[in-house]
Design an enzyme around this catalytic site. Structure first.
Site, PDB file in Angstrom:
ATOM      1  N   TYR A  65     -17.687  11.394 -30.717  1.00 15.29           N
ATOM      2  CA  TYR A  65     -17.755   9.929 -30.750  1.00 15.29           C
ATOM      3  C   TYR A  65     -16.754   9.360 -31.746  1.00 15.29           C
ATOM      4  CZ  TYR A  65     -20.290   9.917 -35.197  1.00 15.29           C
ATOM      5  OH  TYR A  65     -20.632  10.070 -36.522  1.00 15.29           O
ATOM      6  N   CYS A  66     -16.503   8.049 -31.582  1.00 10.38           N
ATOM      7  CA  CYS A  66     -15.657   7.295 -32.512  1.00 10.38           C
ATOM      8  C   CYS A  66     -16.303   5.918 -32.662  1.00 10.38           C
ATOM      9  CB  CYS A  66     -14.223   7.217 -32.008  1.00 10.38           C
ATOM     10  SG  CYS A  66     -14.043   6.345 -30.442  1.00 10.38           S
ATOM     11  N   ARG A  67     -15.511   4.908 -32.929  1.00  4.40           N
ATOM     12  CA  ARG A  67     -16.068   3.568 -33.093  1.00  4.40           C
ATOM     13  C   ARG A  67     -16.500   2.974 -31.760  1.00  4.40           C
ATOM     14  NH1 ARG A  67     -13.943  -1.247 -32.686  1.00  4.40           N
ATOM     15  NH2 ARG A  67     -11.826  -0.471 -32.706  1.00  4.40           N
TER      16      ARG A  67
END
Length: 103
Positions: A65-67
């Protein structure tokens, strides 16, 4: 690479024995809050990112995941090119995460 919704991602992480949660945001973003148990490898570091990813066990299952989901989708694609068969992207990223957040 497969994109997973929040619910699919949570369920998959809980039901995968060798699950590894991978946060590909910057260290500054990571420090502000992350999904518990996540390992941070910043995709913006280019070759250093690939070097770190290649130290990981390719037989495990990675939940990335990221932002917002864009960088993590890119990370999953890169991981696939490097021989990782099980890398899953969290759609919407941590911005839409409704689970626990660690600091």
């Amino acid at each position: 690479m497969k994109n997973l919704t929040q619910d699919q991602w949570k369920e998959a992480v809980e039901n995968t024995e060798d699950a590894v949660i991978l946060d590909v945001r910057t260290e500054e973003e990571f420090i502000e809050g992350y999904i518990p148990e996540a390992k941070n490898i910043d995709i913006y570091k280019g070759q250093e990112f690939l070097d770190e990813v290649n130290k990981l066990d390719k037989s495990k299952t990675y939940y990335v995941y990221c932002r917002s989901g864009a960088r993590s989708a890119q990370a999953c694609a890169l991981m696939h090119q490097e021989g990782f068969e099980n890398a899953y992207n969290l759609m919407g990223g941590i911005t839409e995460w409704d689970g626990d957040i660690a600091k």
